[in-house]
Scaffold this motif. Structure first.
Motif, PDB file in Angstrom:
ATOM      1  N   PRO A  89       0.802  -1.226   0.000  1.00 18.57           N
ATOM      2  CA  PRO A  89       0.000   0.000   0.000  1.00 18.57           C
ATOM      3  C   PRO A  89       0.834   1.275   0.000  1.00 18.57           C
ATOM      4  N   ARG A  90       0.150   2.388  -0.127  1.00 18.13           N
ATOM      5  CA  ARG A  90       0.805   3.696  -0.106  1.00 18.13           C
ATOM      6  C   ARG A  90       1.658   3.853   1.150  1.00 18.13           C
ATOM      7  N   ARG A  91       2.844   4.396   0.939  1.00 18.27           N
ATOM      8  CA  ARG A  91       3.754   4.761   2.031  1.00 18.27           C
ATOM      9  C   ARG A  91       4.111   3.580   2.941  1.00 18.27           C
ATOM     10  N   ALA A  92       3.993   2.373   2.415  1.00 22.23           N
ATOM     11  CA  ALA A  92       4.313   1.201   3.239  1.00 22.23           C
ATOM     12  C   ALA A  92       5.732   1.263   3.774  1.00 22.23           C
ATOM     13  N   PHE A  93       6.667   1.731   2.930  1.00 22.20           N
ATOM     14  CA  PHE A  93       8.082   1.795   3.322  1.00 22.20           C
ATOM     15  C   PHE A  93       8.601   3.231   3.350  1.00 22.20           C
ATOM     16  N   GLU A  94       7.724   4.157   3.654  1.00 15.77           N
ATOM     17  CA  GLU A  94       8.099   5.572   3.670  1.00 15.77           C
ATOM     18  C   GLU A  94       9.238   5.827   4.662  1.00 15.77           C
ATOM     19  N   ASN A  95      10.272   6.504   4.177  1.00 11.27           N
ATOM     20  CA  ASN A  95      11.426   6.899   4.999  1.00 11.27           C
ATOM     21  C   ASN A  95      12.177   5.714   5.607  1.00 11.27           C
ATOM     22  N   ARG A 109      -0.164  -8.527  -6.157  1.00  6.73           N
ATOM     23  CA  ARG A 109      -0.950  -8.044  -7.287  1.00  6.73           C
ATOM     24  C   ARG A 109      -0.711  -6.577  -7.602  1.00  6.73           C
ATOM     25  N   ALA A 110      -0.240  -5.808  -6.616  1.00 12.42           N
ATOM     26  CA  ALA A 110      -0.097  -4.367  -6.863  1.00 12.42           C
ATOM     27  C   ALA A 110       0.908  -3.735  -5.917  1.00 12.42           C
ATOM     28  N   ILE A 111       1.648  -2.765  -6.457  1.00 13.94           N
ATOM     29  CA  ILE A 111       2.507  -1.885  -5.663  1.00 13.94           C
ATOM     30  C   ILE A 111       1.954  -0.490  -5.872  1.00 13.94           C
ATOM     31  N   ASP A 112       1.414   0.104  -4.812  1.00 17.08           N
ATOM     32  CA  ASP A 112       0.664   1.348  -4.929  1.00 17.08           C
ATOM     33  C   ASP A 112       1.556   2.590  -5.028  1.00 17.08           C
ATOM     34  N   GLN A 113       0.896   3.697  -5.276  1.00 15.67           N
ATOM     35  CA  GLN A 113       1.572   4.995  -5.361  1.00 15.67           C
ATOM     36  C   GLN A 113       2.351   5.281  -4.078  1.00 15.67           C
ATOM     37  N   LYS A 114       3.538   5.832  -4.266  1.00 17.96           N
ATOM     38  CA  LYS A 114       4.367   6.313  -3.153  1.00 17.96           C
ATOM     39  C   LYS A 114       4.665   5.223  -2.116  1.00 17.96           C
ATOM     40  N   ALA A 115       4.638   3.967  -2.544  1.00 22.90           N
ATOM     41  CA  ALA A 115       4.913   2.862  -1.612  1.00 22.90           C
ATOM     42  C   ALA A 115       6.297   2.985  -0.996  1.00 22.90           C
ATOM     43  N   PHE A 116       7.262   3.508  -1.785  1.00 22.90           N
ATOM     44  CA  PHE A 116       8.650   3.617  -1.316  1.00 22.90           C
ATOM     45  C   PHE A 116       9.082   5.080  -1.178  1.00 22.90           C
ATOM     46  N   MET A 117       8.147   5.951  -0.832  1.00 18.19           N
ATOM     47  CA  MET A 117       8.454   7.367  -0.662  1.00 18.19           C
ATOM     48  C   MET A 117       9.551   7.583   0.385  1.00 18.19           C
ATOM     49  N   GLY A 118      10.635   8.238  -0.009  1.00 13.83           N
ATOM     50  CA  GLY A 118      11.716   8.544   0.924  1.00 13.83           C
ATOM     51  C   GLY A 118      12.555   7.349   1.338  1.00 13.83           C
ATOM     52  N   ALA A 119      12.380   6.208   0.659  1.00 15.40           N
ATOM     53  CA  ALA A 119      13.105   4.983   1.044  1.00 15.40           C
ATOM     54  C   ALA A 119      14.474   4.910   0.377  1.00 15.40           C
ATOM     55  N   ALA A 120      15.339   4.059   0.928  1.00 13.53           N
ATOM     56  CA  ALA A 120      16.666   3.771   0.369  1.00 13.53           C
ATOM     57  C   ALA A 120      17.431   5.059   0.047  1.00 13.53           C
ATOM     58  N   GLU A 121      17.658   5.847   1.069  1.00 14.92           N
ATOM     59  CA  GLU A 121      18.304   7.152   0.881  1.00 14.92           C
ATOM     60  C   GLU A 121      19.744   6.994   0.380  1.00 14.92           C
ATOM     61  N   GLN A 122      19.987   7.489  -0.826  1.00 13.11           N
ATOM     62  CA  GLN A 122      21.301   7.401  -1.468  1.00 13.11           C
ATOM     63  C   GLN A 122      21.788   5.958  -1.548  1.00 13.11           C
ATOM     64  N   ARG A 123      20.839   5.031  -1.701  1.00  7.05           N
ATOM     65  CA  ARG A 123      21.164   3.613  -1.797  1.00  7.05           C
ATOM     66  C   ARG A 123      20.453   3.021  -3.009  1.00  7.05           C
ATOM     67  N   ASN A 124      20.885   1.836  -3.420  1.00  7.06           N
ATOM     68  CA  ASN A 124      20.183   1.084  -4.450  1.00  7.06           C
ATOM     69  C   ASN A 124      19.132   0.203  -3.792  1.00  7.06           C
ATOM     70  N   ALA A 137       2.665   1.203  -9.640  1.00  5.92           N
ATOM     71  CA  ALA A 137       2.299   2.601  -9.859  1.00  5.92           C
ATOM     72  C   ALA A 137       3.502   3.367 -10.399  1.00  5.92           C
ATOM     73  N   VAL A 138       3.238   4.307 -11.291  1.00  8.39           N
ATOM     74  CA  VAL A 138       4.325   5.019 -11.952  1.00  8.39           C
ATOM     75  C   VAL A 138       5.162   5.822 -10.962  1.00  8.39           C
ATOM     76  N   ASP A 139       4.574   6.159  -9.814  1.00 13.83           N
ATOM     77  CA  ASP A 139       5.314   6.907  -8.793  1.00 13.83           C
ATOM     78  C   ASP A 139       5.514   6.079  -7.524  1.00 13.83           C
ATOM     79  N   ALA A 140       5.616   4.763  -7.695  1.00 13.52           N
ATOM     80  CA  ALA A 140       5.830   3.886  -6.530  1.00 13.52           C
ATOM     81  C   ALA A 140       7.181   4.143  -5.875  1.00 13.52           C
ATOM     82  N   PHE A 141       8.194   4.482  -6.692  1.00 11.87           N
ATOM     83  CA  PHE A 141       9.558   4.703  -6.201  1.00 11.87           C
ATOM     84  C   PHE A 141       9.874   6.193  -6.152  1.00 11.87           C
TER      85      PHE A 141
END
Length: 266
Positions: A89-95, A109-124, A137-141
Motif C-alpha cells: 500500500p501507499r507509504r508502506a516503506f516511507e522513509n 498483485r499491486a505496488i501502490d503509489q508512493k509505496a517507497f516514498m523517501g526509502a533507500a536514501e542514497q542507496r540502491n 504505480a508510476v510513482d511507486a519509487f
C-alpha cells in the motif's frame, strides 16, 4: 466475543489477526534494527531454525497496513516471499532510509503509489516481483531519494506477450525521461536468470558497487575495497550464504558460483 480483533506483538512487529485467521502487519516499530541483534534489520521468515530474529508469523500474513514500515530507518531487508500479501500500500516503506531489498510473494498483485516514498536514501533498492501481472504505480519509487532501482521479475505472460509488470516498468522509464531524470536509474532483470551482488562498507553500510551477474557465474573483477585510516582490508564477507560447513562465505567464494542475490561486505 468471538469476532473481537486480536493483536499479536513479536520482534517489534504488531500484527492483527483477522476473522478468517489470517494476519495483517499493522506496524513495525522504529526500534527494529537498532542496537540489538535480536531486533534485526532483516524482516524475514527465513533463517536458521530456532533463531530468535526470524519472524515466523509472516507466513500467515495476507496484508500490510498503509505506512506499516514507515520511519523504520534501520530496516535493510523485508522478505515476504512466504506470505500471502497481495498489495504493497501507499507509504508502506516511507522513509525506510536503509532499505536495500524487498522480496514479494507470488500472490502480489499491486505496488501502490508512493509505496517507497523517501526509502533507500542514497542507496540502491532491489525489488523481486514474482507475479507477472503485478501492477506498479508510476510513482511507486522515489528517485529524489533512491539512487537506483533494480526490479527482478517476469517479463512475459502465459501468452508470450509483455507482462503487466514489465509494461509498468517501461512506463516508469518513460516518466523519468519526461521529468528529465536519467531513465537508466531503474533496471530490469529476468527472475531466475541473473542475480545482484551488492558490495558494501562493512562498518558504515555505504554502497561500494552493485553488479548484475548471470546465474552460476563468478565475478572476474571485484571492486576495490575501501581504504580507511588505521584499518587494513582483510577479505570480503557474505553472511547470508553459508558453505558446506555452515560458515559464512569469505574471500573469492563470496562472488563465485552465484545462485542468489548477495550482499557482500568489506
Amino acid at each position: 466475543d468471538t469476532g473481537a480483533t486480536k493483536y499479536v506483538f513479536e520482534n517489534l512487529l504488531l500484527y492483527e489477526t483477522k476473522a478468517d485467521g489470517s494476519m495483517e502487519i499493522v506496524q513495525c516499530l522504529e526500534g527494529r534494527g537498532k542496537g540489538y541483534e535480536y531486533f534485526t534489520g532483516s524482516v524475514t521468515s527465513s533463517g536458521e531454525e530456532g533463531a530468535s530474529n526470524v519472524d515466523a508469523m509472516l507466513s500467515n500474513v495476507t496484508s500490510i497496513r498503509q505506512g506499516a514500515f514507515s520511519n523504520c530507518e534501520r530496516i535493510t531487508l523485508v522478505n515476504l516471499e512466504d506470505s500471502g500479501v497481495e498489495k504493497i500500500p501507499r507509504r508502506a516503506f516511507e522513509n525506510c532510509k536503509s532499505l536495500d531489498e524487498v522480496i514479494l510473494p507470488k500472490t502480489i498483485r499491486a505496488i501502490d503509489q508512493k509505496a517507497f516514498m523517501g526509502a533507500a536514501e542514497q542507496r540502491n533498492l532491489k525489488v523481486t516481483i514474482k507475479d507477472p501481472d503485478c501492477t506498479i504505480a508510476v510513482d511507486a519509487f522515489d528517485f529524489k531519494t533512491t539512487s537506483e532501482v533494480f526490479i527482478k521479475g517476469i517479463s512475459t505472460n502465459y501468452k508470450g506477450e509483455k507482462s503487466i509488470c514489465y509494461r509498468n516498468y517501461e512506463q516508469i522509464k518513460e516518466e523519468l525521461k519526461k521529468k528529465g531524470i536519467d531513465e537508466n536509474r531503474i533496471h530490469w532483470s529476468e527472475l531466475g536468470s541473473t542475480y545482484i551482488l551488492t558490495f558494501e562498507d562493512g562498518d558504515t553500510g555505504a554502497l561500494i558497487k552493485t553488479v548484475e551477474i548471470d546465474k552460476g557465474a563468478t565475478l572476474e573483477n571485484p571492486p576495490t575495497a575501501p581504504e580507511k585510516n588505521g584499518k587494513k582490508f582483510d577479505y570480503w564477507l557474505c553472511t547470508q550464504v553459508k558453505d558446506e560447513n555452515g560458515n559464512p562465505l569469505m574471500g573469492e567464494a563470496t562472488y563465485s558460483n552465484v545462485q542468489e542475490d548477495r550482499t557482500i561486505r568489506a
